[in-house]
Design an enzyme around this catalytic site. Structure first.
Site, short mmCIF file in Angstrom:
data_model
loop_
_atom_site.label_atom_id
_atom_site.label_comp_id
_atom_site.label_asym_id
_atom_site.label_seq_id
_atom_site.Cartn_x
_atom_site.Cartn_y
_atom_site.Cartn_z
N CYS A 106 -0.21 7.24 9.10
CA CYS A 106 1.18 7.05 9.51
C CYS A 106 2.14 7.23 8.33
O CYS A 106 3.27 7.68 8.51
CB CYS A 106 1.38 5.67 10.11
SG CYS A 106 1.08 4.32 8.93
N CYS A 140 6.77 1.35 10.39
CA CYS A 140 5.50 0.88 10.93
C CYS A 140 5.68 0.62 12.42
O CYS A 140 6.51 -0.20 12.80
CB CYS A 140 5.07 -0.40 10.21
SG CYS A 140 3.64 -1.20 10.94
N CYS A 163 -1.35 0.23 15.80
CA CYS A 163 -2.67 0.72 15.43
C CYS A 163 -3.64 -0.41 15.11
O CYS A 163 -4.84 -0.27 15.28
CB CYS A 163 -2.58 1.69 14.26
SG CYS A 163 -1.86 0.98 12.79
N THR A 201 1.46 -7.93 11.47
CA THR A 201 2.36 -6.84 11.80
C THR A 201 2.57 -6.76 13.31
O THR A 201 1.62 -6.65 14.08
CB THR A 201 1.73 -5.52 11.31
OG1 THR A 201 1.54 -5.63 9.90
CG2 THR A 201 2.63 -4.35 11.61
N GLU A 227 3.46 -2.45 2.04
CA GLU A 227 2.38 -2.45 3.02
C GLU A 227 1.37 -1.34 2.71
O GLU A 227 0.17 -1.50 2.94
CB GLU A 227 2.98 -2.25 4.42
CG GLU A 227 1.95 -2.32 5.54
CD GLU A 227 2.55 -1.89 6.87
OE1 GLU A 227 3.56 -2.50 7.28
OE2 GLU A 227 2.04 -0.93 7.48
N HIS A 285 -8.90 0.92 9.83
CA HIS A 285 -7.49 0.65 9.54
C HIS A 285 -7.04 1.42 8.29
O HIS A 285 -5.87 1.77 8.17
CB HIS A 285 -7.28 -0.85 9.38
CG HIS A 285 -5.87 -1.28 9.63
ND1 HIS A 285 -5.12 -0.76 10.66
CD2 HIS A 285 -5.06 -2.16 8.99
CE1 HIS A 285 -3.91 -1.31 10.64
NE2 HIS A 285 -3.85 -2.15 9.62
N TYR A 317 -3.64 4.68 7.94
CA TYR A 317 -2.49 4.88 7.06
C TYR A 317 -2.00 6.33 7.00
O TYR A 317 -1.10 6.68 6.23
CB TYR A 317 -2.74 4.25 5.68
CG TYR A 317 -2.42 2.78 5.75
CD1 TYR A 317 -3.27 1.89 6.40
CD2 TYR A 317 -1.22 2.28 5.26
CE1 TYR A 317 -2.95 0.55 6.53
CE2 TYR A 317 -0.90 0.93 5.37
CZ TYR A 317 -1.77 0.09 6.02
OH TYR A 317 -1.44 -1.23 6.16
N GLU A 374 6.65 -8.55 10.24
CA GLU A 374 5.42 -9.30 10.00
C GLU A 374 5.71 -10.77 10.27
O GLU A 374 6.84 -11.22 10.12
CB GLU A 374 4.93 -9.16 8.55
CG GLU A 374 4.34 -7.81 8.23
CD GLU A 374 5.41 -6.79 7.91
OE1 GLU A 374 6.51 -7.21 7.50
OE2 GLU A 374 5.17 -5.59 8.09
#
Lengths: 484, 484, 484, 484
Positions: free
Chosen positions: D297, D99, D103, D190, D445, D291, D295, D256
């Site tokens: 990613c 991560c 973003c 995050t 996550e 959001h 993902y 986090e």
């Protein structure tokens, strides 16, 4: 006394059933081309009981008479009996490729053997005695019984006595000197028209207000006032077209019917539950557990579908491809997982006060829950292996046509030594099992028979003893057990 | 003679094991904070055997001595024994929440009881007699045995004798007057450092050229020349941080080690297979079937995870949400399906010529195949229910900190009567089982232990008798059986 | 010029097709009750192109003439065009509940627009010019084209020229002054009998030895020597029984046919590939990518099935049950995931040298691979929600019968304000989509149309660029990139 | 102005953050070995923006200034921008294997660009003007923003104002002349400690009674009164052991933190929502849609895991086995299906009144829902391919040990030209991604980030327009549309 298949057929001819199909009375169900394959499937339960090598599975020794009887009329006396029941289901599924219909009566008899005993224990009644007399009659005459549970149910959010139409659950409408009158209907009755007897049970747990609906009894299938209306199946009329090639499985099939009870008389000696409403729930649950075990038959039907998939792979010349081999393995894996579930709930069975052995409730529900899933995946894999030809194959008549038959012979030949004709047959069998008449039993009945998926989930929730598991988790995490 | 947990611990202290971890010799494995929880898990197999209420599951009567022994040292004498083995696995999985390591030795003993008998039958040797003497010793002293099978295997496309390095499979390097010398290694040895004995078996079927690799024997775990190198696990060092809160399961765990045999001496009386290469395959297959059954333990660990998921749902205040309830049901359903598989292969067990009862091979493989899938889905569902806090929770030290501890108390309080501390503990347990040290056993070992998934698929392919299923399909489709 | 649905029907009446079904010549396919619903589905592609509000999706501006044309005859000029193609597929699937058959011709036209250009670039030929003239003719007359690719293939382990029967792949058998003669067959031809034109393409990549099989051309569907043999579908003859109630979807359907080419003449100007064997592969791959995108239609059919499932849930009175709601959500989730795939490969489309825009190959294959899975699960969920009545419902004739119709009215009434008749209709629609005639398109065609699952897996393997991913992994793990 | 990675690091050094980890204040987060890899991951978003070849993906032209800016600070001006956002996510996931944290700020900025405009439209306020000034500041200084949404929530069945502890949702506690005071906390933040700014948003839709909780604002991350408490991750302390070998991915990671606001002052010009409670819901929904798209990613991280799986298959010498190849294909298939979802919701984006382009809500939720499933299956397949060694590998210290290192070299050598060292590294990377620190981001996550699975299901239920689908179904089944 064990009947032969022929004797079974003859016994059905003697019945005077009121059967409707396609809007017309069926005068001779035994020889009706649409019904006949389902009769053949039941007949197989008689035939195999007399076939050398299958006695251990197909027959049992009556705990009443000590005589050898068909296992379908037997009251389970041990876990070994329960395990053999599982094996009998798989065996017959494998030899018929369809629903052979007779297990529902066996499951009803066993459930009643438990619950009639329990009612008597509470009320000092004679239901169990009545039931055992009836059972003797069934065993001695090697009868096929329909176990009739599912009511139409109308508005599902309402109990029986609050339904706008009071007949949406079968009920007692009058009490006579020598018996009662009942009215209502039972839906989805598997093999009803191939049965000598019909055993009625309530479909849900009930409260006092529903006591008129808490009734269980047995009647000859041709008792006055009973009407059968046949359900239609996918591709049903192919059986009337005259060429077995398009049927897929030309020998065997299943059937379901709506059974209407139009003020039917039931004598006292055939009544096994009468207004003891608190036993409706236990009867339903007991029957359901047995019947969920019975879906071992689907692993037998799965055997047929796996065999068909392997065969078409060979005919198509792709059976050595690694992905095809892997799909066959997956089909077997899922199919055996179903078998494990049915075996496990049998092996973990326990003796009831009546002396009857009953399967493990939790595992029977777990087993059936998998039955609502895996046959669909097995069928999907079979279609994957079969190829598109399964649904674009011309008719048997085209195959036999002087004008175009030669083209089908030429262009539908695979790469093996097999004929186009055999390729045709095995594709139609796969179609039969995954889209056609047998898909009704292999897929949709696997979903809803013996209770829809959610019914099993509710039972799993009740039986899984999660509080005990919480104790285990809390202890291991270091939480004191007396803490929330 | 049954040992107590304390006696077991003491017996380990007497061993002179050569153990390495983090690049250093571990002088006292028994008290090492990383190893200790794994010892505790094995100790539980001793403790529960003496606990009232568990005798029937945890102990058995030796067929050699007639004495009561721990079931982990028992040779199965019936399907009832096999079924109890399944239940013992689940029981201990549930009480430890991890791999308790002792089943591998039990499975090795049972496999050897069969194969030594079969070798003798062919060659008129005395392996079985030797084995039974060894077995008596194990039973009388209530020993824990490591069953060591997996060789490093080097280049997997080559048989043992063609490997560039001949030691990639454990082998005989010399024959002495009173025994032999062996060299090689066994990887992934579960509980090796908690064992009194190590039982070595070959890892694959072999041909004549590999006869020097066809060797099976037993040795004390501290025999000269044996070195243990501990595998590290996810989150292993949390156990050394001093606060049990971050460990998840502070009591129990598992371990694996690489075991190196550096020209180790084996006396003749401890040799159970010596160059009879054609029995390497049967030994592997027999051990594998038993050991695939053993994964019933994962349904016990699953019980813990289900209990933890229900508990955190309650702490989070979402346990009544229908989706949460449904996920708990699904977890139970999958978990019980695993249990069904292990039960079914036990219930369908059969007697071998040696008198040992062995599980059904096909169903044992089917059962293990599900174990390679369902724990992952159960873990996924547990993480779904747990919420993201499981992976964003600060450390125990933060929780105890005078500066920030109060904020954690304040803001990590859920909506129930439970404390933030208990919420913390149960989240760490779920982390432990799905990402941490116990995930090694619950997930990755479920995948690869007792053979990776593809090994089971190959066995399913061999055992499923597809040609018989093809006959069923052909017959029902109308193809003549004598036709292709 | 856009045709109306009526004009389309009239244009089909003018064709002189040689069609066989059930072993007999079909003199008037347009009015045949079994074929007619499939014509209606194609007609919908004409009707909706003229319906206000759908122009943007259903029509396009010809890059040749600048005229408004039906999108099914359009060559994609942008990613926007590709995205609209996806939306057109879903729209028509939703409005017909079946395969509307016209996309295969669109995909053939677009593939040929690319490949004819590329052949010309290499050989200085005039295929693209020919093709564009043909395309103008198709666009101006708003024709429906069958895109014919799948050969019978015979022994699948052999290339075309090594087949025992050389006709198992369609081939050139003679060269004439003004054209060629072709012989062979194309199987599984969707909508063939509803098409004005048939566009033939090779079915696999080819080598020089197969050059006589490397041929692509277009012909009027009623060219001399072409014969159509209709494939039969599950429940096909219900359409001839006279009562729409049992049909499920009485308006629309699909069809497939075997198309036989018995030495058919093709004039030069209609030849688009002639022995340039190395372009057979690119043509197949290009067509396949487009056609895999086209399965967006299944998300439209999925819309119908979701709508039906919600409706029967309401009729059954269970639509508020949380498990039913969750199943509807899951159906939507899977259905939209299919849509995402088709959209994504369109949005990632790229311009080819010819100016045509083509979808992303990898994502088109990924999208189709999901189509081989999700409709089966959506169908399973629909059957779950529908209940067992879907397969035990008596016939429409029973419903209309004076003897038993009243009982069906009485006992098959659900708990809502809806009539038994409407409940009946929606159950038959679900049967139609999951077991009946439409299941052929929604399930089996989803599996095998545009290539069977393994074909997509091979393409995914080729396109996924795993070596690049290995570089990423090695770098992050600290392995030097120049190391193995 | 684009910062370099070095400038970014330097800018972080200037912050005066109050960070706690393991119960102690972290004086220098930038150089802390546990935090540092997460800084490196954010730094990659700066580095790649300046790397030739990535400008198109990594940068954009500000619609405010016309300057080239990092895309993470951009307001999307077209579907092309949205599609590039998807690609940027995959690119960075692939290059960091974790991560990269940035973003969430981008998604907060875009959501606020829409909602501040809409509030102004209703109330004639100046939120959008304030926001654009703030945006200019962020763009000009190339800042990293934390988007802080998730409150602790306490008793989840109660709204904010009814919580026993009123601080369980962040709230306004006082109004001052030049601003307000806020109190509360944001969980699971995050990359919080790597951010220059923190943008606070409410976490749920609100009613009038909750107006004091309806607040959105931005502050410097080191504003007075803000405390960060780091969450711990699986295997976090391996980063402190000194040998990168055991870390798996020694370069990059995520983090986090719990962020506590202890009566923190917010000036008016940084307030973007202040008690206009009816806009809390739209702000949450808008942020969530963006959001959920982000993902994408995970398909980049999936690329790394696929590359690692292929590499270990090669090192193990099993990469040519058909089952391994098939598993790699399945991993790619699932991974690309995730990518399709993110692409599709971007390509179907629409312009909002503010001029900002927003993704399609339904498809964004569908996409994220798959993210809650597929990474788990990809991880399971990776573990299948990796083999058990992944969890039984000794430590780096053992590998380097003079006593036992040589045995690890000897026995852990696979069959390829690769070294045991490289095999070691790639196994640790797979462990990192499936059980270790990166599994926190790749698995848990993926489950809960941007909303837990049930949140997406609720949105799918709302957005799927089932009534329209019912119309389609009713029409096709022959039910009159005006009927129930």
């Amino acid at each position: 006394m064990l009947m032969t298949a022929r004797q079974y057929e003859d016994s059905l001819r003697k019945l005077d059933l009121v059967v409707y199909m396609f809007g017309r009375r069926v005068e001779n169900p035994v020889d009706d081309p649409i019904i006949r394959p389902s009769l053949n499937a039941v007949a197989k339960t008689y035939e195999m009981a007399l076939e050398p090598g299958f006695e251990d599975i197909m027959t049992a020794v009556s705990h009443l008479s000590g005589e050898t009887i068909n296992r379908f009329t037997h009251i389970h006396q041990s876990t070994a009996d329960l395990v053999k029941k599982t094996k009998m289901g798989r065996l017959l599924g494998a030899h018929t490729g369809c629903c052979f219909q007779r297990c529902v009566g066996m499951d009803a008899l066993n459930a009643l053997s438990i619950v009639t005993f329990d009612i008597d224990a509470k009320y000092d009644t004679e239901y169990n005695k009545r039931f055992l007399e009836y059972l003797s009659y069934v065993q001695e005459n090697d009868l096929t019984c329909d176990g009739a549970m599912t009511d139409p149910k109308g508005d599902r959010s309402l109990p029986p006595h609050k339904q706008p139409d009071p007949d949406m659950f079968l009920r007692v409408v009058a009490e006579k000197k020598d018996g009662i009158l009942v009215r209502g209907a039972k839906a989805h009755q598997t093999g009803a028209v191939n049965s000598h007897e019909i055993i009625v049970m309530p479909t849900i747990a009930m409260r006092e207000e529903d006591r008129d609906y808490a009734v269980s009894f047995a009647l000859p299938s041709d008792a006055a006032g009973i009407t059968y209306i046949m359900g239609r199946q996918s591709c049903d009329t192919r059986k009337t077209e005259g060429d077995p090639l398009d049927v897929g499985n030309p020998f065997f099939g299943g059937h379901e019917a709506l059974v209407v009870f139009d003020d039917v008389f039931v004598p006292w000696e055939r009544l096994f539950l009468y207004k003891e409403y608190e036993f409706a729930g236990p009867l339903v649950e007991s029957f359901a557990s047995y019947h969920r075990q019975s879906y071992a038959c689907k692993s037998g039907v799965g055997d047929v579908l796996i065999g068909a998939a392997q065969t078409i792979a060979e005919y198509n010349g792709v059976h050595k491809a690694s992905h095809v081999r892997d799909k066959i393995i997956e089909m077997n894996h899922l199919n055996e997982t179903l078998y494990c579930g049915s075996l496990a709930c049998a092996a973990e069975g326990r003796r009831k006060p009546s002396g009857t052995w009953c399967v493990d409730t939790l595992l029977a529900n777990v087993s059936k829950q998998n039955v609502t899933r895996f046959p669909y995946e097995i069928a999907r894999l079979a279609q994957d292996i079969a190829g598109g030809l399964m649904v674009t194959l011309p008719s048997a008549a085209d195959f036999n046509s002087p004008e175009v038959g030669r083209w089908l012979e030429k262009y539908y030949k695979g790469n093996s030594a097999a004929s186009a004709d055999n390729r045709f047959r095995i594709l139609r069998l796969i179609e039969n099992l995954t889209l056609g008449a047998a898909a009704v039993g292999y897929l949709t009945e696997s979903m809803h028979g013996a209770g829809s998926p959610q019914a099993q989930r509710i039972m799993i929730s009740r039986q899984a003893n999660v509080p005990e598991k919480q104790k285990l988790a809390k202890r291991l995490s270091g939480i004191r057990i007396d803490e929330i």
